[in-house]
Write a protein that holds these residues in place. Sequence first.
Motif, mmCIF file in Angstrom:
data_model
loop_
_atom_site.group_PDB
_atom_site.id
_atom_site.type_symbol
_atom_site.label_atom_id
_atom_site.label_comp_id
_atom_site.label_asym_id
_atom_site.label_seq_id
_atom_site.Cartn_x
_atom_site.Cartn_y
_atom_site.Cartn_z
ATOM 1 N N ILE A 151 0.754 -1.168 0.150
ATOM 2 C CA ILE A 151 0.142 0.097 0.131
ATOM 3 C C ILE A 151 0.908 1.134 0.008
ATOM 4 C CG2 ILE A 151 -1.723 1.254 1.407
ATOM 5 C CD1 ILE A 151 -2.684 -1.258 2.353
ATOM 6 N N LEU A 152 0.589 2.278 -0.738
ATOM 7 C CA LEU A 152 1.403 3.189 -0.782
ATOM 8 C C LEU A 152 0.835 4.377 0.262
ATOM 9 C CD1 LEU A 152 3.265 5.609 -2.291
ATOM 10 C CD2 LEU A 152 1.587 5.895 -4.140
ATOM 11 N N MET A 153 1.440 4.857 1.130
ATOM 12 C CA MET A 153 0.879 5.652 2.148
ATOM 13 C C MET A 153 1.386 7.080 1.539
ATOM 14 S SD MET A 153 1.122 6.151 6.174
ATOM 15 C CE MET A 153 -0.479 5.109 6.419
ATOM 16 N N LEU A 154 0.692 8.079 1.527
ATOM 17 C CA LEU A 154 0.846 9.271 0.657
ATOM 18 C C LEU A 154 0.437 10.881 1.535
ATOM 19 C CD1 LEU A 154 2.298 10.294 -2.082
ATOM 20 C CD2 LEU A 154 -0.411 10.353 -2.838
ATOM 21 N N SER A 155 1.264 11.619 1.812
ATOM 22 C CA SER A 155 0.616 12.912 2.563
ATOM 23 C C SER A 155 1.106 14.059 1.828
ATOM 24 C CB SER A 155 1.200 12.816 3.810
ATOM 25 O OG SER A 155 2.515 12.739 3.997
ATOM 26 N N HIS A 206 -3.296 4.865 0.186
ATOM 27 C CA HIS A 206 -3.597 5.262 1.579
ATOM 28 C C HIS A 206 -3.501 6.646 1.549
ATOM 29 C CE1 HIS A 206 -3.597 4.835 6.250
ATOM 30 N NE2 HIS A 206 -4.254 6.019 6.009
ATOM 31 N N ALA A 207 -4.326 7.542 1.422
ATOM 32 C CA ALA A 207 -4.189 9.151 1.569
ATOM 33 C C ALA A 207 -4.007 9.864 3.062
ATOM 34 C CB ALA A 207 -5.018 10.081 0.484
ATOM 35 N N SER A 208 -3.040 10.040 3.497
ATOM 36 C CA SER A 208 -3.192 10.236 4.808
ATOM 37 C C SER A 208 -3.378 11.905 5.026
ATOM 38 C CB SER A 208 -1.975 10.056 5.689
ATOM 39 O OG SER A 208 -1.877 10.480 6.936
ATOM 40 N N ILE A 209 -4.812 12.041 5.341
ATOM 41 C CA ILE A 209 -5.215 13.561 5.519
ATOM 42 C C ILE A 209 -4.545 14.295 6.867
ATOM 43 C CG2 ILE A 209 -7.210 15.116 5.727
ATOM 44 C CD1 ILE A 209 -6.787 13.328 3.046
ATOM 45 N N MET A 222 -10.649 21.761 -0.539
ATOM 46 C CA MET A 222 -11.911 22.611 -0.714
ATOM 47 C C MET A 222 -11.916 23.786 0.040
ATOM 48 S SD MET A 222 -13.383 20.404 -2.702
ATOM 49 C CE MET A 222 -15.190 20.771 -2.864
ATOM 50 N N PHE A 223 -11.152 24.138 1.009
ATOM 51 C CA PHE A 223 -11.027 25.221 1.914
ATOM 52 C C PHE A 223 -9.784 25.255 2.778
ATOM 53 C CE2 PHE A 223 -12.037 26.611 6.156
ATOM 54 C CZ PHE A 223 -12.591 27.946 5.925
ATOM 55 N N GLY A 224 -9.084 26.347 2.382
ATOM 56 C CA GLY A 224 -7.835 26.970 3.398
ATOM 57 C C GLY A 224 -6.887 25.926 3.108
ATOM 58 N N ASN A 225 -6.755 25.368 1.797
ATOM 59 C CA ASN A 225 -5.579 24.682 1.451
ATOM 60 C C ASN A 225 -5.365 23.330 2.350
ATOM 61 O OD1 ASN A 225 -4.049 25.134 -1.119
ATOM 62 N ND2 ASN A 225 -2.126 24.663 0.371
ATOM 63 N N LEU A 226 -6.584 22.876 2.860
ATOM 64 C CA LEU A 226 -6.616 21.593 3.801
ATOM 65 C C LEU A 226 -7.509 20.545 3.049
ATOM 66 C CD1 LEU A 226 -7.970 23.658 7.019
ATOM 67 C CD2 LEU A 226 -5.771 22.838 6.740
ATOM 68 N N MET A 227 -6.896 19.236 3.558
ATOM 69 C CA MET A 227 -7.721 18.289 2.783
ATOM 70 C C MET A 227 -8.762 17.429 3.887
ATOM 71 S SD MET A 227 -7.058 16.854 -0.220
ATOM 72 C CE MET A 227 -7.279 15.273 -0.068
#
Length: 543
Positions: A81-85, A429-432, A465-470
């Motif tokens: 699994i690719l964990m990505l941030s 796995h997109a780590s918000i 979508m808002f404040g450069n946050l995920m």
Amino acid sequence: MSLVLLLVYLHLLGLAGAILALVIRAKRKSLKFLQGPPSPSLLLGHESEFNSVRKVGSLEDNWFNEYGTAFRTAGCYGEDILMLSDPRGLQHIFHKSAYRYPKPKDINNITLKLFGPGLVVVGGETHHRQRKLLNPAFSAAQTKPFAEVFASCATSLARKWQDEIVAKKAPGQPGTIIDTVRWLPNMALDALGESLFEYEFGALEGTRISVLCDIIRDLFIDSRNVNEFRLLRQAAYRFLPTSIARLLDIKKTKQDKRFAHWLKTSRGIADELVKSKTEGSGTDGRNDFMSILSRALYVNVPEKGMSPSEALSQMATVIFAGHETTASTLSWIFYEVAMHPKEQEILFKEIKSVREQTGNANEPLLVKDLEGMAHLNRVIRETLRFHPIVPDLFREADVDDVIPLDNPVVDASGSVLTQVPVVKGQRVHASIYGYNRNKELWGEDADQWNPNRFTNNKKPTTLGMFGNLMTFSGGVRGCIGWRFAILEMQVVLATLIESFVFSIPEGVEVEQVRPGLGSPMRKGRWAEGTQMPLMVALRAGGL
């Protein structure tokens, strides 16, 4: 054949299929060129470890510090699994690739049980059709008039808290302890009902509709204790053909039963709301949520319509996500201002200053006033960054691809990588949580709550979508109701800060746990369930 033997046979069949998938996957290309933590188990990988860790971040913090913003972790059945941030990598997946990184089958299997075939579950052209139909209901123009509804609901909550304080305040105490997670979801559900559905749920008053909040509160109660067999069963959905994978659902788990109860209850209420709208009631051209659904149910043009199942699923989704996510974030906001009394005082003075400048002493604050409150909005942004309600998102490449990186990583051979090649079927796995605490983006104090970081918030890679946050995800699958949520937070925060002073009760330490929607629990007292106890005192001159 008896039912018991049949179930045993089906589970053995599922296990055999999963093992076969393991063999097939072992022959495919992998992520072995990337660094990553060693796998503790061939069958379970890191997934058992990841699911058993209570506090969000307590495991992956070490990984991100050691391996960077892109690395390999081990999944069930030997899957890489690719964990990505990484900002650019996430931008590529969520913004630039549109539907080329769909949700994996096992994730969709869970969300289908929760919501039915609505916006959160479907993909591709079906998602595009549903999203296009619903977008007008969540535009800025459609959302701003709801501020008055939010203010009314927040004021109702404030009055109930005032009564609670007057009735229960102990001698020598500034106020009384209030568990915000017992109140804020009910307030948010009332706000949702009166704004989007034009319906009074009466959750704050304790009518039958408040049962929805009770169901949601316990929805993930044993999802935090996933046994190994259940974990392997869930993971089998990723590899098995759908027709075979569905056999694994014949024996229902406690979680399955809770999800089914939630879906039945929420869709039952949604059905009542739909029936309150007569056929053709959406023909006046209004773009409110219920009018759009009414038109979609009766239109004869397929690309502009929805089936009854789709429409009810949209409503079940909105009922769940439209109040619980906002309520959970609000709980964390009040927790953080309680932890940081100086920031709380700055916030109160800002609200007071706006009141004086506008000459509006008693009426609800206007949207333009709320949007102009720099510190109030910094507090909201920082809490969304620090406490993402959904800390992890999962996607799967549907084509061979190359994911670019903002922050280069060192691969297993010691070479520097500026991009990561992936094959079709690669799980990401997109780590918000990891992105929102990336120190290269947010500063060396990224692991601390500090709203002043948003004084200058220009980032090299635009994301979310808002404040450069995920926190609201991003791209075509980004949260459709983010404007609705932000406005509600602004109104409720301003209303309650004007009326109360928040502090942390002695001996209380709260942690964010997974799964669930940013669920707060007291440290070392997880058996007591979700809670956010805060000391709430009346502010002089409030209410």
